[in-house]
Write a protein that holds these residues in place. Structure first.
Motif, short mmCIF file in Angstrom:
data_model
loop_
_atom_site.label_atom_id
_atom_site.label_comp_id
_atom_site.label_asym_id
_atom_site.label_seq_id
_atom_site.Cartn_x
_atom_site.Cartn_y
_atom_site.Cartn_z
N SER A 1 -4.28 2.26 33.66
CA SER A 1 -4.18 2.99 32.49
C SER A 1 -4.60 4.21 32.59
O SER A 1 -6.14 4.51 33.02
N THR A 2 -4.03 5.19 31.89
CA THR A 2 -4.71 6.77 32.08
C THR A 2 -5.70 6.77 30.78
O THR A 2 -6.33 7.96 30.65
N GLU A 3 -5.72 5.84 29.81
CA GLU A 3 -6.92 5.79 29.09
C GLU A 3 -8.35 5.44 29.76
O GLU A 3 -9.22 5.90 29.26
N GLY B 1 -7.00 9.96 29.43
CA GLY B 1 -5.33 10.17 28.98
C GLY B 1 -4.63 11.21 30.15
O GLY B 1 -3.43 11.51 30.10
N LYS C 1 -14.72 1.82 27.14
CA LYS C 1 -14.61 3.09 26.47
C LYS C 1 -16.07 3.82 26.14
O LYS C 1 -16.08 5.12 26.53
N ALA D 1 -10.21 -0.36 26.47
CA ALA D 1 -11.22 -0.25 25.28
C ALA D 1 -12.59 -0.83 25.39
O ALA D 1 -13.40 -0.31 24.80
#
Length: 534
Positions: free
Chosen positions: A160-162, A166, A295, A292
């Motif tokens: 994921s680009t998270e 992003g 993060k 998450a």
């Protein structure tokens, strides 16, 4: 050390070896034979005119000519879901990675075949690949006229680009994408600006590492090289490239731990952590770990690099890249590519040299100390160019256990790919996969290919073999540019790997180790360090 790790542009000329190696004392008969009898393959532009087939007759025209027999690619992906799941269990647990490939080479009597590559369902929608496991077919993965590198950095899935603010960072960009050249050039700028700090900071940081190891051996009888190297590697990169000592910032000594956790969230679908088989397969191979959960850790790293890299972020704005995107790329390049590479390769190199024994240790110590003495007691790049055994040992470690073993590319058009024995048709859009350790241990290229041969790359014959050293996502005889995907830090990695051995053998005659396994590379424990006696 992957396709977008750090570069040292000023070294590209100084580290060229072609004209500086001494005459060989042990040339490779295998390589010499291949140089003179290897068939020449005609290029597309050399195709003869093709006449039209008679009405009603369908003719398949291969996209390129070949002198080898054209063979259908053996193997298949099997039944949907069941085939990929079964292959995943074989790859991780039932056979293990190397046996997974070896058994299929034997089954199909071919180094090119179809198979599923992990992670498969449900992380990867299409795990089917064409595998390239020899030194002749593998290099097609570097040919950007034939393969696309968009979003294939980790293989058949993309994290994921998270996890990267992003953004699709530079490692996931194909050179045809406009941002690729700008972002890679920004890394070149970073290293050019900080080149004078690299060698002094490496000496300082790794002197601290060896002092730590000595103290730990004295008190406990052994020392964990991996954990000490992790801290040293992160400190070195932060100090030399970004001008900041992590211990003096809010990050403190937490950098390696935070990076390790963040990398785990990206690579967990490809790792074995040692949990019970079915539980581990469900937790990390079937569904991606939630971004998450990491993060806050990532934000701490981001804040450190944003505050420490003002001059690079200024340059990014000047060339049309936002400060935010630039910082996420700097973080990825420093932490994933370069720190990750040092975390993997340094213990592996110490493992191979440690296993080689006292004779090699003595030869390295003599060469290193003699050259340093003749250069006024200073360690310089020019001095290291006078150490042929040192240079060969580093290349041999990169050959036998490259730090980035898995490489991918998607066919841009219909192709003919050749192994040593046959040719195979590849269709546009097919995913190609190469397992590099098999290509760089190809017995048709390297004599004693499974052995660590310290002087393999010495002399003229050794120099010719360098084109088959492929760890940098390209041949060692070529250089990274903004228009290719070769590791931007190719020369930088070679430099710091040599520096590690210089620091080790200028202070110690020999060392002893114990080796185990870990999720990422080798687990190396140092049990003794014998101080220099001559």
């Amino acid at each position: 050390m992957a396709s977008s790790s750090l570069v040292f542009p000023s070294l590209q000329v100084q580290l060229q070896l072609q004209s500086q190696l001494p005459p060989s004392q042990g040339s490779s008969k295998v390589e010499r034979r291949r140089l003179f009898v290897r068939p020449v393959t005609a290029s597309v532009s050399q195709r003869p005119p093709i006449s039209s087939p008679p009405p009603g007759v369908t003719t398949v025209v291969p996209p390129e000519q070949t002198r080898l027999p054209l063979r259908k690619i053996p193997g298949s992906r099997g039944q949907p879901l069941i085939g990929p799941f079964r292959d995943r269990l074989d790859y991780f647990y039932n056979q293990g990675r190397d046996e997974y490939f070896k058994s299929r080479i034997q089954k199909y009597q071919s180094t090119v075949f179809r198979v599923n590559m992990p992670p498969g369902p449900f992380i990867s929608s299409n795990p089917s690949v064409v595998v390239l496991l020899d030194g002749k077919s593998f290099p097609v993965l570097f040919d950007l006229s034939k393969v696309e590198k968009r979003d294939v950095f980790t293989g058949t899935y993309m994290p994921s680009t998270e996890l990267t603010g992003g953004y699709r960072v530079v490692s996931y960009l194909d050179p045809s994408e406009p941002k690729h050249a700008k972002l890679k050039q920004l890394i070149f700028f970073l290293l050019k600006s900080r080149r004078d700090h690299v060698m002094p900071e490496f000496h300082s940081t790794y002197t601290e590492l060896f002092e730590t190891l000595e103290e730990e051996i004295s008190s406990k009888g052994k020392a964990n090289f991996v954990s000490a190297n992790d801290q040293a590697a992160f400190n070195f990169l932060a100090r030399s490239l970004h001008g900041a000592n992590p211990a003096d910032t809010k990050l403190g000594l937490d950098g390696p731990k935070l990076v390790g956790k963040w990398i785990l969230f990206q690579l967990s679908p490809l790792l074995v952590l040692g949990l019970p088989k079915l539980l581990e397969d469900l937790l990390i191979h079937t569904f991606p770990l939630p971004p998450a959960l990491v993060k806050k850790d990532y934000q701490r790293l981001y804040d450190f690099f944003y505050q420490s890299s003002t001059f690079v972020l200024d340059e990014a704005e000047r060339i049309g890249v936002s400060r935010d995107e630039a910082c996420h790329n700097l973080l990825f390049t420093t932490c994933f590519n370069t720190f990750g590479g040092m975390k993997l390769f340094f213990p592996n190199m110490i493992k191979w040299i440690g296993r080689a024994g006292v004779k090699l240790h003595t030869q390295l110590a003599q060469e290193i100390r003699t050259v340093i003495k003749s250069n006024g007691g200073k360690v310089t790049m020019a001095a290291m160019e006078q150490m042929p055994l040192l240079k060969s040992v580093v290349y041999e470690a990169l050959r036998i256990e490259p730090p980035v073993p898995l490489q991918y590319g998607k066919a841009k058009r219909d192709l003919i790919i050749e192994s040593h024995d046959a040719a195979f048709e590849i269709k546009e859009g097919e995913m190609l996969f190469g397992f590099q350790p098999f290509a760089t241990k190809d017995p048709k290229i390297f004599e004693r290919s499974e052995e660590f041969v310290a002087d393999r790359f010495m002399g003229e014959a050794g120099e010719r073999l360098l084109r088959h050293v492929l760890w940098s996502n390209g041949p060692e005889t070529e250089s990274p540019t903004v228009n290719n995907k070769q590791c931007a830090g190719k020369d930088f990695v070679v430099l710091i790997s040599r520096l590690l051995l210089v620091e080790l053998f200028r202070h110690y005659d020999s060392f002893d180790i114990e080796v185990g396994k870990s999720a990422l590379g080798a687990s190396v424990t140092v049990t003794s360090l014998k101080r220099a006696s001559f």
